[in-house]
Design an enzyme around this catalytic site. Structure first.
Site, PDB file in Angstrom:
ATOM      1  N   SER A   1      -3.766  -3.254  -4.016  1.00 40.59           N
ATOM      2  CA  SER A   1      -2.840  -2.199  -4.434  1.00 40.59           C
ATOM      3  C   SER A   1      -1.797  -2.799  -5.352  1.00 40.59           C
ATOM      4  CB  SER A   1      -2.157  -1.579  -3.217  1.00 40.59           C
ATOM      5  OG  SER A   1      -1.064  -0.768  -3.603  1.00 40.59           O
ATOM      6  N   SER A   2      -1.297  -2.001  -6.267  1.00 38.89           N
ATOM      7  CA  SER A   2      -0.253  -2.497  -7.174  1.00 38.89           C
ATOM      8  C   SER A   2       1.055  -2.765  -6.445  1.00 38.89           C
ATOM      9  CB  SER A   2      -0.021  -1.496  -8.301  1.00 38.89           C
ATOM     10  OG  SER A   2       0.364  -0.235  -7.782  1.00 38.89           O
ATOM     11  N   CYS A   3       1.201  -2.255  -5.211  1.00 41.02           N
ATOM     12  CA  CYS A   3       2.440  -2.481  -4.470  1.00 41.02           C
ATOM     13  C   CYS A   3       2.565  -3.917  -3.971  1.00 41.02           C
ATOM     14  CB  CYS A   3       2.547  -1.516  -3.298  1.00 41.02           C
ATOM     15  SG  CYS A   3       1.494  -1.939  -1.905  1.00 41.02           S
TER      16      CYS A   3
ATOM     17  N   TYR B   1       2.555  -3.322   4.439  1.00 45.16           N
ATOM     18  CA  TYR B   1       1.282  -2.958   3.819  1.00 45.16           C
ATOM     19  C   TYR B   1       0.940  -3.931   2.702  1.00 45.16           C
ATOM     20  CZ  TYR B   1      -2.048  -0.178   1.073  1.00 45.16           C
ATOM     21  OH  TYR B   1      -3.163   0.258   0.357  1.00 45.16           O
TER      22      TYR B   1
ATOM     23  N   LYS C   1      -2.319  -6.532   2.188  1.00 45.18           N
ATOM     24  CA  LYS C   1      -3.179  -6.482   1.001  1.00 45.18           C
ATOM     25  C   LYS C   1      -3.193  -7.824   0.256  1.00 45.18           C
ATOM     26  CE  LYS C   1      -5.021  -2.390   1.037  1.00 45.18           C
ATOM     27  NZ  LYS C   1      -6.489  -2.208   1.047  1.00 45.18           N
TER      28      LYS C   1
ATOM     29  N   HIS D   1       1.352  10.451  -0.905  1.00 43.45           N
ATOM     30  CA  HIS D   1       1.984   9.861  -2.078  1.00 43.45           C
ATOM     31  C   HIS D   1       2.609  10.972  -2.930  1.00 43.45           C
ATOM     32  CE1 HIS D   1      -0.803   6.500  -1.001  1.00 43.45           C
ATOM     33  NE2 HIS D   1       0.278   5.814  -1.296  1.00 43.45           N
TER      34      HIS D   1
END
Length: 309
Positions: A108-110, A137, A141, A180
């Site tokens: 994920s880009s987070c 989270y 990841k 989201h």
């Protein structure tokens, strides 16, 4: 991948997993393995080991995850860390033990630092502090990405990681507490229009910048990467363009036909100020997204809220 290859899609009921299934089936792949979370608990090490021993998949798309928006991530912090950590660890390790030819892990880009230089390059990983609201989270990841890298380094596996930007599309989550921003706004504006409400409240200031990609584009990119990329470095998957949440809200307001006023609740968190991915590596490999944002949002809105009324 040969058309008869045995392919396991973990998380096939989710937005990303179902899109990958649609893409594979459209390309003529039929030997696909599915297991619901009730049939196979991916946080259970013994269950995952038994599954891989019995099924012996050749390729794995690891799209299963516990996901949610800012509220869910910040409320169920231990759950997001534990479940995503166990899913990644169990599936990647058993893929190694069972000799899986290739695995693609969806990150994920987070996972990038909150104040990473924009647009965010893959090399920004682990160069700064994470956004606090989704740190658990993100950590899980990051571990998945590093598992792929180090199983490659130590055991000679061919495990790759893709880092998609913010996604939307069929099978999205429209729960106002856990979804989201894009699906939440679609639902809010649609219901406000139906109820003829004068105002719609939107969280935050509207200033954060976000990049959005249709999940069918992500599925296409995943199939492209598993065929054309091998390496220890993760690959950003996005559109390379972004817009403010204010602009997104106004676009969705127009698409839904809502005629009231947007009220911004600045007491709610904004999250990361900007999160635009540098997709030059993916472009250099020969892939670019195809679905324009306006067209994508409109198609999703019509399919979810206007058909079968």
């Amino acid at each position: 991948m040969k058309k008869e290859a045995k392919i396991y899609i973990a998380g096939h009921h989710g937005m990303v997993g179902s899109a990958i299934v649609r893409r594979l089936q459209a390309e003529g792949y039929e030997n696909l393995i599915f297991k619901t979370s009730k049939e196979l608990d991916l946080t259970n090490q013994q269950a995952v080991a038994h599954f891989f021993k019995v099924e012996q998949p050749e390729y794995v798309f690891l799209a299963a995850a516990k996901v949610g928006g800012i509220m869910a991530n910040n409320t169920f912090r231990a759950d997001f860390l534990y479940e995503n950590l166990m899913i990644a660890s169990n599936v990647i390790h058993q893929s190694y033990l069972c000799g899986v030819k290739k695995l693609l892990f969806l990150a994920s880009s987070c996972i990038y630092p909150k104040f990473a230089e924009q647009p965010i390059k893959e090399t920004s990983l682990l160069t700064g502090s994470l956004e606090p609201t989704n740190e658990p989270y993100a950590i899980a990841k990051i571990i998945g990405v590093k598992l792929c890298e180090n199983y490659n380094r130590q055991y000679g596996c061919d495990f790759i990681a893709a880092m998609p930007t913010n996604l939307y599309g069929p099978n999205d989550n429209y729960d106002l507490q856990n979804s989201h921003v894009l699906p939440a706004l679609l639902r809010k504006f649609h219901e406000a229009k139906q109820a003829k409400l004068a105002t719609v409240e939107v969280w935050g200031s509207g200033t954060p910048m976000r990049e959005f990609m249709h999940v069918d584009d992500l599925a296409d990119a995943c199939c492209f990467l598993i065929q054309n990329y091998s390496g220890n470095d993760p690959v950003n998957v996005g559109t390379g363009t972004d817009l403010s949440i204010l602009d997104l809200a106004n676009r969705i307001k127009t698409i839904t036909g809502y005629e009231g006023t947007i009220v911004w609740d600045s007491n709610k968190p904004d999250g990361t100020p900007r999160k635009l991915l540098d997709v030059s590596l993916l472009h250099d490999l020969g892939w670019q997204h195809k679905i324009p944002l306006e067209n994508g949002i409109r198609s999703v809105y019509e399919a979810k809220f206007l058909r079968n009324r």
